[in-house]
Design an enzyme around this catalytic site. Structure first.
Site: not given
Ligand code: AMP
Length: 195
Positions: A14, A89, A128, A134, A145
């Site tokens: 993504k 999400r 990664r 992270r 996740r």
């Molecule tokens: P990402 O960078 O998109 O993989 O997001 C990392 C983490 O941030 C996720 O595993 C969630 O804990 C939180 N997160 C990011 N976007 C959302 C969202 N739209 N709704 C809820 N939690 C989010």
């Protein structure tokens, strides 16, 4: 405005494809993951709360996400369009986004779902994690996740399919090939909308 959602499991590409789309089409990138990580780094009150969820691989509660999106989206009035990466999400967030955009006289134009096999998702995130800062790129959290993705986010595929907005692209091919497919879809839709 031409608004796109890039949807898919953690590790599906993504972030990489969103960066490509933004560069080519000049859209504004809205990544809730990045917004939240920034809050964590700055040790804001919200940051301290959301860190616990992120580190365990859980979704951050909808009300916090909606507040972040509301403030970010409101600032974006002079853009060609928004690219949502990692948002929505949950079905609740998807409904909220539809309402918010409607209120601004806009809508989601298309949703690109990047489809990648589960084994490959594990491989990519573990790879990664070797140079990632992270805190959620480790085996235990990845497991959570992915579980959370299939339970809470996967239903969005049906939601957008019903709206006739969903395009599924295999994310198993090399980055360049995947992007060519995405760009074709975007170009066709831009033409349809007369943009
Ligand atoms: P990402 O960078 O998109 O993989 O997001 C990392 C983490 O941030 C996720 O595993 C969630 O804990 C939180 N997160 C990011 N976007 C959302 C969202 N739209 N709704 C809820 N939690 C989010």
């Amino acid at each position: 405005m031409f608004n796109i959602i890039v949807l898919g499991a953690p590790g599906c590409g993504k972030g990489t494809q969103s960066a490509n789309i933004i560069q080519k089409y000049g859209l504004t990138h809205i990544s809730t993951g990045e917004i939240l990580r920034e809050e964590v780094e700055l040790h804001t009150a919200i940051g301290d709360v959301v860190k616990k969820y992120i580190d365990r691989g859980f979704l951050v509660p909808d009300d916090i996400i909606m507040r972040e999106i509301y403030t970010t989206a409101l600032k974006q009035d002079k853009t060609k369009g928004l690219l949502f990466d990692g948002f929505p999400r949950t079905l609740f967030q998807a409904d909220y986004l539809d309402d918010l955009l409607l209120h601004k006289g806009s809508k989601i134009s298309l949703v690109i779902q990047l489809d990648v096999d589960k084994d490959e998702l594990y491989n990519r995130i573990l790879n990664r994690s070797k140079d990632s800062q992270r805190t959620d790129d480790n085996l235990e959290t990845i497991h959570k996740r992915l579980e959370v993705y299939y339970k809470q986010t996967h239903p969005l595929i049906e939601y957008y399919k019903k709206q006739g907005k969903l395009y599924t692209v295999s994310g198993m091919a090399p980055v360049k090939e995947v992007f060519e497919k995405i760009a074709n879809i975007i170009d066709n839709n831009l033409m349809k909308e007369g943009k």
